[in-house]
Design a protein around this motif. Sequence first.
Motif, PDB file in Angstrom:
ATOM      1  N   THR A  17       0.841  -1.193   0.000  1.00  0.00           N
ATOM      2  CA  THR A  17       0.000   0.000   0.000  1.00  0.00           C
ATOM      3  C   THR A  17       0.877   1.244   0.000  1.00  0.00           C
ATOM      4  O   THR A  17       2.084   1.164   0.229  1.00  0.00           O
ATOM      5  N   TYR A  18       0.263   2.391  -0.279  1.00  0.00           N
ATOM      6  CA  TYR A  18       0.990   3.657  -0.231  1.00  0.00           C
ATOM      7  C   TYR A  18       0.044   4.785   0.125  1.00  0.00           C
ATOM      8  O   TYR A  18      -1.181   4.661  -0.013  1.00  0.00           O
ATOM      9  N   SER A  19       0.615   5.876   0.605  1.00  0.00           N
ATOM     10  CA  SER A  19      -0.145   7.043   1.022  1.00  0.00           C
ATOM     11  C   SER A  19       0.712   8.294   0.804  1.00  0.00           C
ATOM     12  O   SER A  19       1.923   8.247   1.054  1.00  0.00           O
ATOM     13  N   VAL A  21      -2.987   8.889  -1.547  1.00  0.00           N
ATOM     14  CA  VAL A  21      -3.512   8.439  -2.834  1.00  0.00           C
ATOM     15  C   VAL A  21      -4.236   9.613  -3.469  1.00  0.00           C
ATOM     16  O   VAL A  21      -5.051  10.267  -2.822  1.00  0.00           O
ATOM     17  N   LYS A  22      -3.939   9.874  -4.726  1.00  0.00           N
ATOM     18  CA  LYS A  22      -4.618  10.958  -5.441  1.00  0.00           C
ATOM     19  C   LYS A  22      -5.963  10.444  -5.951  1.00  0.00           C
ATOM     20  O   LYS A  22      -6.014   9.526  -6.764  1.00  0.00           O
ATOM     21  N   GLU A  77      -2.830  -0.836   5.822  1.00  0.00           N
ATOM     22  CA  GLU A  77      -2.994   0.598   5.586  1.00  0.00           C
ATOM     23  C   GLU A  77      -2.319   1.453   6.657  1.00  0.00           C
ATOM     24  O   GLU A  77      -1.724   2.494   6.358  1.00  0.00           O
ATOM     25  N   THR A 112       5.583  10.991   0.988  1.00  0.00           N
ATOM     26  CA  THR A 112       4.832   9.805   0.587  1.00  0.00           C
ATOM     27  C   THR A 112       5.398   8.606   1.335  1.00  0.00           C
ATOM     28  O   THR A 112       6.591   8.540   1.607  1.00  0.00           O
ATOM     29  N   LEU A 174       6.275   9.402  -4.555  1.00  0.00           N
ATOM     30  CA  LEU A 174       5.980   7.969  -4.623  1.00  0.00           C
ATOM     31  C   LEU A 174       7.163   7.178  -5.165  1.00  0.00           C
ATOM     32  O   LEU A 174       7.505   6.103  -4.646  1.00  0.00           O
ATOM     33  N   GLY A 200       2.837   0.458  -5.975  1.00  0.00           N
ATOM     34  CA  GLY A 200       3.073   1.882  -6.232  1.00  0.00           C
ATOM     35  C   GLY A 200       3.250   2.252  -7.687  1.00  0.00           C
ATOM     36  O   GLY A 200       3.641   3.380  -7.989  1.00  0.00           O
TER      37      GLY A 200
END
Length: 202
Positions: A17-19, A21-22, A77, A112, A174, A200
């Motif tokens: 996961t990544y943060s 998010v657009k 998350e 990010t 990112l 990603g």
Amino acid sequence: KKIYDGDKGPNTGGVGTYSPVKASHDLEENLEKIYKKIEDGLNKEKLNYSGILFVGFMIEEDKPKVLEFNVRFGDPETEVLMPRLDVDLFELLNKTIEGKLEKEDIKWKDETCLTVIMCSGGYPGSYEKGKEIEGLDQVDEDTIVFHNGTKKSDGIFYTNGGRVLSITSLGKNLEDAREKAYKNVEKIKFDKAYFRKDIGTK
């Protein structure tokens, strides 16, 4: 959530996961409608809920569908949210309990964050446990290793679950966070270790 690159294969508990998010304007609007329904439902039932509410969505063409609710942080998350939190979590929890939490109390870093889950070979199906994990002492200081399914015996870590480790890095964007995380994933070894190579890249 899918086990293989390109979102192929069976669903898992989450393998990366990544943060942040657009999200598109339409998606944001659709999410707000769902949040409002949740709030209205709590009010209708006269439920004064103060705490963490995790909402799991599946999103297709900017249309979110609710899969689940949990009254806890979500995994994996949370692994990319907590490193970005720019205030003391303890203070936020206290303000929540006291009913004093305001939207502006929650502040985020501009960075990010991305996490790659290292899994036991065979997950989410059958897999073996008890594989010695090497290389944890080689991980960069600015990378966080969350232990999901490990056990420690006589100073040595062993695999003890399907999702074994979450390798988590902050970066200026990112691509930077992704490069750092994967660089450190490569330092960690255990028999039949598996991880997606495309977290990603969407």
